[in-house]
Design a protein around this motif. Structure first.
Motif, short mmCIF file in Angstrom:
data_model
loop_
_atom_site.label_atom_id
_atom_site.label_comp_id
_atom_site.label_asym_id
_atom_site.label_seq_id
_atom_site.Cartn_x
_atom_site.Cartn_y
_atom_site.Cartn_z
N LEU A 105 0.83 -1.20 0.00
CA LEU A 105 0.00 0.00 0.00
C LEU A 105 0.87 1.25 0.00
N THR A 106 0.36 2.32 -0.57
CA THR A 106 1.03 3.62 -0.42
C THR A 106 0.64 4.13 0.96
N PRO A 107 1.39 5.12 1.51
CA PRO A 107 0.99 5.69 2.80
C PRO A 107 -0.47 6.18 2.77
N LYS A 108 -0.88 6.76 1.67
CA LYS A 108 -2.25 7.27 1.57
C LYS A 108 -3.27 6.11 1.69
N GLU A 109 -3.00 5.03 0.99
CA GLU A 109 -3.90 3.87 1.06
C GLU A 109 -3.90 3.24 2.45
N ALA A 110 -2.71 3.19 3.06
CA ALA A 110 -2.62 2.61 4.40
C ALA A 110 -3.41 3.47 5.39
N ASN A 111 -3.24 4.78 5.31
CA ASN A 111 -3.99 5.68 6.20
C ASN A 111 -5.50 5.50 6.03
N ALA A 112 -5.92 5.42 4.79
CA ALA A 112 -7.35 5.29 4.51
C ALA A 112 -7.89 3.98 5.08
N ALA A 113 -7.11 2.90 4.93
CA ALA A 113 -7.56 1.58 5.42
C ALA A 113 -7.67 1.59 6.95
N ILE A 114 -6.72 2.25 7.60
CA ILE A 114 -6.75 2.31 9.08
C ILE A 114 -7.98 3.10 9.53
N ARG A 146 -10.72 3.68 7.98
CA ARG A 146 -11.97 2.98 7.65
C ARG A 146 -12.24 1.86 8.65
N SER A 147 -11.21 1.09 8.99
CA SER A 147 -11.52 -0.11 9.77
C SER A 147 -11.31 0.07 11.28
N LEU A 148 -10.37 0.91 11.70
CA LEU A 148 -10.16 1.07 13.15
C LEU A 148 -10.90 2.28 13.71
N ILE A 191 1.23 -4.65 8.52
CA ILE A 191 0.47 -4.35 9.74
C ILE A 191 -0.98 -4.01 9.39
N VAL A 192 -1.14 -3.16 8.40
CA VAL A 192 -2.49 -2.75 8.01
C VAL A 192 -3.28 -3.96 7.54
N HIS A 193 -2.65 -4.79 6.73
CA HIS A 193 -3.32 -5.99 6.22
C HIS A 193 -3.80 -6.88 7.36
N ARG A 194 -2.93 -7.13 8.32
CA ARG A 194 -3.30 -8.03 9.42
C ARG A 194 -4.28 -7.38 10.39
N MET A 195 -4.10 -6.09 10.65
CA MET A 195 -4.99 -5.41 11.60
C MET A 195 -6.40 -5.30 11.07
N THR A 196 -6.50 -4.98 9.79
CA THR A 196 -7.82 -4.78 9.23
C THR A 196 -8.48 -6.12 8.89
N ASP A 197 -7.68 -7.18 9.03
CA ASP A 197 -8.15 -8.54 8.76
C ASP A 197 -8.64 -9.23 10.03
N ARG A 198 -8.22 -8.69 11.19
CA ARG A 198 -8.50 -9.39 12.45
C ARG A 198 -9.35 -8.53 13.36
N PRO A 199 -10.67 -8.72 13.31
CA PRO A 199 -11.58 -7.86 14.03
C PRO A 199 -11.34 -7.84 15.54
N THR A 200 -10.77 -8.89 16.11
CA THR A 200 -10.58 -8.93 17.57
C THR A 200 -9.66 -7.83 18.07
N ARG A 201 -8.76 -7.34 17.21
CA ARG A 201 -7.83 -6.31 17.64
C ARG A 201 -8.46 -4.92 17.60
N LYS A 202 -9.57 -4.79 16.88
CA LYS A 202 -10.08 -3.45 16.61
C LYS A 202 -10.60 -2.73 17.84
N ALA A 203 -11.19 -3.49 18.72
CA ALA A 203 -11.89 -2.85 19.84
C ALA A 203 -10.97 -2.35 20.95
N SER A 204 -9.70 -2.81 20.95
CA SER A 204 -8.83 -2.51 22.09
C SER A 204 -8.55 -1.03 22.27
#
Ligand code: B12
Length: 248
Positions: free
Chosen positions: A86-95, A97-99, A235-248
């Protein structure tokens, strides 16, 4: 793919170069000993092209010679990147959106290791190989603890910062310090966090085998030449893939 051979002067001539140190004083006998070792390793003929004393009773050698082994690229096993870059822009957007909050990364060199250039290359804004480090990413909060951080310090700070990912660097490999320290670190995180709630554990350094993540108890191992973009994307791939980490 067809088997291949090393290449020195002419294609497939099998010529390789090897360097090593023997505990023997610099002399003609020492050069002969180096050739003997090279012969025993399958280099034949073997030629000492460089030998220099390395303090009293030690000699450093460079040996050039032919090996007959065939290399079979089809049988090579490596860890391929299994996530998109991902580019930094794409990574920021994914974070975002999902976190819906900033992603927290805690980094350190653990044990007695004081080699910070590698982890800084990944974390510092100036980055590495033309890529900006993780500090450049607007949606990533970076806590860089620097060198010689103990495992308990790292765990405490990760808990305090509610770290999503912990990045550990190990450059010194003497007596397998990098492996022992990493195993100690991953065990401490398993103990300190409830099952399934621990941060993503990422370890890196020039002499790690990327295939060792399971053995070391970490989520990913990065080796020499790693760029910040690869790490951020993982990191973005795994974080946005694993919902259990999102709520922390
Ligand atoms: C600079 C350096 C030092 C500096 C470190 C300064 C600093 N602030 O970092 C100083 C002078 C302090 C130093 C000291 C020592 N050093 Co020194 N050092 C080096 C040197 C020359 C370069 C390392 C470096 O900066 N590389 C550049 C960075 C960008 O590369 P990198 O670390 O590989 O990082 C990349 C990847 O590996 C990866 N990566 C690294 N960490 C992480 C972490 C994560 C999470 C991720 C994702 C990726 C990642 O990404 C980075 C970018 O691609 C190397 C030799 C060499 N040419 O590599 C020796 C070397 C590492 N040092 C060595 C040694 C032995 C020492 C000393 C023990 C010497 C002594 N007797 O005092 C001390 C130990 C000090 C200590 N307590 O740790 C040995 C280690 C040998 C071994 N097998 O363990 C080396 C290999 C030299 C040698 N050939 O003998 N050293």
């Amino acid at each position: 793919m067809n088997p291949i051979r090393p290449y020195g002067d002419t294609t497939g001539d099998g010529m390789v170069q090897l360097s090593f140190t023997l505990p023997i004083a610099h002399s003609k006998v020492a050069d002969g000993a180096a050739v003997q070792l090279a012969n025993k390793m399958g280099m034949d003929p073997a030629l000492v092209v460089h030998s220099k004393p390395m303090g009293e009773g030690f000699t450093f050698f460079v040996v050039y010679g032919r090996v007959n082994h065939l290399v079979e690229p089809d049988k090579v096993q490596v860890v391929e990147r299994d996530y998109p870059l991902l580019t930094p822009k794409e990574a920021n957007a994914a974070i975002k959106r999902s976190l819906r909050r900033r992603l927290v990364v805690v980094g350190a060199c653990i044990g007695t290791d004081a080699h910070t250039v590698g982890i800084d290359a990944i974390l510092n804004i100036k980055g590495f190989a033309g890529e900006k480090g993780l500090e450049y990413y607007r949606e990533i909060k970076v806590v860089n603890l620097g060198a010689q951080v103990s495992v308990p310090q790292l765990v405490d700070r990760s808990l305090a910062e509610k770290a999503d990912a912990v990045l550990v660097s190990q450059v010194v490999t003497q007596r397998d310090a990098h492996l022992l320290n990493t195993r100690e670190m991953s065990a401490a995180f398993r103990e300190a966090y409830p099952a399934g709630r621990q941060p993503l554990l990422v370890v890196g350094g020039p002499r790690f085998d990327e295939a060792m993540s399971t053995d070391l108890g970490v989520d990913r191992v990065f080796s020499r030449g790693t760029t910040p973009g690869e790490v951020a994307s993982f990191i973005v791939h795994r974080m946005t893939d694993r919902p259990t980490r999102k709520a922390s």
